[in-house]
Design a protein around this motif. Structure first.
Motif, PDB file in Angstrom:
ATOM      1  N   ALA A  15      45.378   8.344 -13.419  1.00 24.71           N
ATOM      2  CA  ALA A  15      44.073   8.912 -13.797  1.00 24.71           C
ATOM      3  C   ALA A  15      43.422   8.154 -14.939  1.00 24.71           C
ATOM      4  N   TYR A  16      44.119   7.205 -15.539  1.00 26.96           N
ATOM      5  CA  TYR A  16      43.622   6.568 -16.761  1.00 26.96           C
ATOM      6  C   TYR A  16      42.323   5.786 -16.597  1.00 26.96           C
ATOM      7  N   PRO A  17      42.072   5.101 -15.461  1.00 34.13           N
ATOM      8  CA  PRO A  17      40.790   4.400 -15.331  1.00 34.13           C
ATOM      9  C   PRO A  17      39.568   5.313 -15.418  1.00 34.13           C
ATOM     10  N   GLU A  18      39.702   6.583 -15.042  1.00 30.77           N
ATOM     11  CA  GLU A  18      38.556   7.492 -15.143  1.00 30.77           C
ATOM     12  C   GLU A  18      38.463   8.164 -16.514  1.00 30.77           C
ATOM     13  N   LEU A  19      39.494   7.964 -17.353  1.00 29.30           N
ATOM     14  CA  LEU A  19      39.514   8.606 -18.659  1.00 29.30           C
ATOM     15  C   LEU A  19      39.156   7.665 -19.803  1.00 29.30           C
TER      16      LEU A  19
ATOM     17  N   ALA B 271      48.238   4.305 -32.914  1.00 27.60           N
ATOM     18  CA  ALA B 271      48.096   4.108 -31.469  1.00 27.60           C
ATOM     19  C   ALA B 271      49.025   5.042 -30.713  1.00 27.60           C
ATOM     20  N   VAL B 272      48.546   5.554 -29.576  1.00 25.00           N
ATOM     21  CA  VAL B 272      49.376   6.354 -28.680  1.00 25.00           C
ATOM     22  C   VAL B 272      49.529   5.565 -27.381  1.00 25.00           C
ATOM     23  N   VAL B 273      50.760   5.538 -26.865  1.00 26.22           N
ATOM     24  CA  VAL B 273      51.070   4.694 -25.714  1.00 26.22           C
ATOM     25  C   VAL B 273      51.569   5.540 -24.551  1.00 26.22           C
ATOM     26  N   SER B 274      51.127   5.170 -23.355  1.00 30.31           N
ATOM     27  CA  SER B 274      51.716   5.710 -22.130  1.00 30.31           C
ATOM     28  C   SER B 274      52.263   4.545 -21.314  1.00 30.31           C
ATOM     29  N   SER B 275      53.413   4.781 -20.699  1.00 32.76           N
ATOM     30  CA  SER B 275      53.997   3.810 -19.780  1.00 32.76           C
ATOM     31  C   SER B 275      54.267   4.493 -18.438  1.00 32.76           C
ATOM     32  N   ALA B 276      53.588   5.607 -18.188  1.00 34.01           N
ATOM     33  CA  ALA B 276      53.918   6.508 -17.085  1.00 34.01           C
ATOM     34  C   ALA B 276      53.681   5.898 -15.708  1.00 34.01           C
ATOM     35  N   ILE B 277      54.526   6.313 -14.764  1.00 32.48           N
ATOM     36  CA  ILE B 277      54.261   6.062 -13.355  1.00 32.48           C
ATOM     37  C   ILE B 277      53.771   7.347 -12.687  1.00 32.48           C
ATOM     38  N   HIS B 278      53.667   8.403 -13.477  1.00 29.41           N
ATOM     39  CA  HIS B 278      53.110   9.669 -13.002  1.00 29.41           C
ATOM     40  C   HIS B 278      52.372  10.339 -14.141  1.00 29.41           C
ATOM     41  N   ASP B 279      51.096  10.543 -13.957  1.00 34.58           N
ATOM     42  CA  ASP B 279      50.256  11.312 -14.879  1.00 34.58           C
ATOM     43  C   ASP B 279      48.995  11.673 -14.114  1.00 34.58           C
ATOM     44  N   PHE B 280      48.761  12.950 -13.937  1.00 34.92           N
ATOM     45  CA  PHE B 280      47.562  13.368 -13.214  1.00 34.92           C
ATOM     46  C   PHE B 280      46.381  13.606 -14.147  1.00 34.92           C
ATOM     47  N   GLN B 281      46.662  13.789 -15.442  1.00 36.72           N
ATOM     48  CA  GLN B 281      45.583  13.838 -16.429  1.00 36.72           C
ATOM     49  C   GLN B 281      46.006  13.236 -17.762  1.00 36.72           C
ATOM     50  N   GLY B 282      47.231  13.447 -18.179  1.00 42.75           N
ATOM     51  CA  GLY B 282      47.694  12.839 -19.421  1.00 42.75           C
ATOM     52  C   GLY B 282      47.247  13.596 -20.657  1.00 42.75           C
ATOM     53  N   ILE B 283      47.534  14.889 -20.700  1.00 47.67           N
ATOM     54  CA  ILE B 283      47.112  15.735 -21.817  1.00 47.67           C
ATOM     55  C   ILE B 283      47.704  15.254 -23.139  1.00 47.67           C
ATOM     56  N   ALA B 284      48.965  14.816 -23.133  1.00 52.99           N
ATOM     57  CA  ALA B 284      49.603  14.369 -24.378  1.00 52.99           C
ATOM     58  C   ALA B 284      48.827  13.208 -24.997  1.00 52.99           C
ATOM     59  N   VAL B 285      48.425  12.252 -24.168  1.00 55.14           N
ATOM     60  CA  VAL B 285      47.643  11.119 -24.662  1.00 55.14           C
ATOM     61  C   VAL B 285      46.277  11.593 -25.143  1.00 55.14           C
ATOM     62  N   LEU B 286      45.635  12.453 -24.379  1.00 53.53           N
ATOM     63  CA  LEU B 286      44.288  12.923 -24.732  1.00 53.53           C
ATOM     64  C   LEU B 286      44.287  13.695 -26.051  1.00 53.53           C
ATOM     65  N   GLU B 287      45.314  14.499 -26.292  1.00 57.75           N
ATOM     66  CA  GLU B 287      45.388  15.220 -27.563  1.00 57.75           C
ATOM     67  C   GLU B 287      45.515  14.246 -28.731  1.00 57.75           C
ATOM     68  N   ALA B 288      46.308  13.202 -28.549  1.00 57.13           N
ATOM     69  CA  ALA B 288      46.464  12.204 -29.603  1.00 57.13           C
ATOM     70  C   ALA B 288      45.148  11.463 -29.856  1.00 57.13           C
TER      71      ALA B 288
ATOM     72  N   TYR C 181      44.366   5.434 -31.196  1.00 58.50           N
ATOM     73  CA  TYR C 181      43.867   4.431 -30.257  1.00 58.50           C
ATOM     74  C   TYR C 181      44.783   4.428 -29.031  1.00 58.50           C
ATOM     75  N   PRO C 182      44.272   4.715 -27.815  1.00 59.79           N
ATOM     76  CA  PRO C 182      45.156   4.774 -26.654  1.00 59.79           C
ATOM     77  C   PRO C 182      45.427   3.401 -26.040  1.00 59.79           C
ATOM     78  N   LEU C 183      46.668   3.192 -25.635  1.00 57.27           N
ATOM     79  CA  LEU C 183      47.070   2.042 -24.822  1.00 57.27           C
ATOM     80  C   LEU C 183      47.784   2.617 -23.601  1.00 57.27           C
ATOM     81  N   VAL C 184      47.149   2.498 -22.446  1.00 56.00           N
ATOM     82  CA  VAL C 184      47.658   3.144 -21.232  1.00 56.00           C
ATOM     83  C   VAL C 184      47.647   2.136 -20.086  1.00 56.00           C
ATOM     84  N   PRO C 185      48.492   2.327 -19.084  1.00 58.41           N
ATOM     85  CA  PRO C 185      48.483   1.409 -17.948  1.00 58.41           C
ATOM     86  C   PRO C 185      47.227   1.591 -17.098  1.00 58.41           C
ATOM     87  N   ASP C 186      46.812   0.519 -16.464  1.00 58.64           N
ATOM     88  CA  ASP C 186      45.591   0.540 -15.651  1.00 58.64           C
ATOM     89  C   ASP C 186      45.901   1.100 -14.260  1.00 58.64           C
ATOM     90  N   ARG C 187      46.243   2.407 -14.235  1.00 59.52           N
ATOM     91  CA  ARG C 187      46.580   3.086 -12.982  1.00 59.52           C
ATOM     92  C   ARG C 187      46.479   4.598 -13.204  1.00 59.52           C
TER      93      ARG C 187
END
Length: 366
Positions: free
Chosen positions: A298-302, A267-284, A290-296
């Motif tokens: 750019a993540y809802p569109e990804l 699993a790859v995790v983000s806890s960011a309060i700033h991410d306009f695309q999140g390339i690090a998560v997307l590469e993983a 398996y991504p676990l990201v906050p519901d805020r």
């Protein structure tokens, strides 16, 4: 076709994009100018001066198209180098200064926001990496214009909307690798692979791991990513408190070793309060995590809802608890032999997005 490519603050994500762009179109004749990502305020306001006087011969060499990042002081550059004013121009927004969270130590200045606005107005086409980036930019511009005292022309945002689109930063085809599935008997392999800075909110992630450990959940965590001269104290404390669960730690110089780590994590995790695309998560994710990201952000569109844990941006402790709960569910699934299926992000590869970039380039030149 001769193309001038300007990256005024060539941070890692900007270099990632521009190198991919040049490599994707070897048939074009590229001239690339970059400036190092340091001295933020000077770089943002001074890049037009640095280039106009320091690279004038290059800038006046005649081009069919100019592509610049949103950090470029485009309106000033076109004024200082009149030969550029007639060249069709695409401005690419990796981020916008209206939605960038500021650390407590940072001076709050309106100038970076004004520069973003002027640069967008000076371009023929404005491209954003996500809809979130575009909409927060427009919302910020509207808010700024309402605060200005007088002589604010109408229709500024409408004008910009008409010539703006969303076009993500593509992922290199090399990141799409076969995932190495670990045995169910092994602990959950958790990856956190972001810049070691405040806007990635690492303290929330470490709080979640503290909860996970207290619950007796077995896991191994890999803390990697770009760090700087001053490492936030939260990382030093985490290295001590998570010593028994710690796997990889720090920046991984070898791209091959880094890719292998992505392939081997669950699993790859983000806890960011700033991410306009999140390339690090997307590469993983492209490598099978398996991504676990906050519901805020750019993540809802990804990512689908099941990959987004509830957002409590103003309550880090509560957000840490919900993230810990989501991770414990994944650990249970893995222990029971259930696959942790990563979503398909092939649509964000250079293979998939190259025709879109080509269409914008050729359309603007024509």
């Amino acid at each position: 076709m001769k193309i001038l490519l300007l990256s005024a603050y060539d941070a890692m994500s900007h270099a990632y994009w521009r190198k991919g762009l040049v490599a994707a179109f070897p048939e074009y004749d590229w001239t690339v100018l970059t400036l190092p990502p340091r001295y933020f305020n000077w770089r943002l306001r001074g890049n037009s001066l640095s280039w106009a006087l320091g690279e004038r011969e290059v800038l006046e060499s005649g081009y069919d198209l100019m592509i610049c990042t949103s950090m470029t002081d485009l309106s000033a550059l076109k004024g200082l180098v009149p030969a550029l004013s007639s060249i069709p121009t695409i401005c690419y927004f990796h981020e916008n200064q209206f939605a960038y969270p500021q650390a407590d130590s940072q001076h709050k200045s309106v100038e970076p926001k004004i520069l973003n606005l002027y640069t967008a107005l000076a371009a023929d086409q404005v491209l954003f990496n996500t809809a979130y980036n575009r909409e927060t930019f427009f919302a910020g511009v509207e808010q700024l214009l309402r605060k200005l005292p007088d002589h604010v022309p109408p229709g500024v945002v409408d004008q910009l909307r008409e010539r703006s689109s969303v076009l993500p930063v593509p992922l290199p085809d090399s990141v799409f690798e076969t995932h190495i599935d670990a045995q169910a008997s092994q602990p959950l392999q958790i990856l956190w692979n972001h810049r070691w800075e405040y806007d990635k909110a690492p303290e929330r992630f470490f709080m979640a791991l503290t909860h996970l450990k207290a619950q007796g959940v077995s896991f191994q965590v890999h803390i990697v990513g770009q760090s700087f001269r001053k490492i936030p104290d939260v990382f030093i404390k985490a290295k001590e408190s998570l010593a028994d669960e710690l796997g990889a730690w720090g920046y991984i110089e070898s791209i091959e070793d880094y890719r292998q780590l992505l392939q081997s994590c669950d699993a790859v995790v983000s806890s960011a309060i700033h991410d306009f695309q999140g390339i690090a998560v997307l590469e993983a994710v492209a490598a099978g995590c398996y991504p676990l990201v906050p519901d805020r952000l750019a993540y809802p569109e990804l990512f689908p809802q099941k990959h987004r844990y509830p957002s409590h941006e103003q309550d880090p402790a509560q957000e840490a608890r919900v993230l810990a709960k989501a991770l414990s569910v994944l650990a249970l699934k893995k222990a029971s032999g259930q696959p942790l299926q990563a979503p398909d992000v092939q649509g964000l590869s250079w293979h998939a997005l190259k025709p879109c970039y080509q269409e914008w380039i050729e359309q603007l030149v024509e």
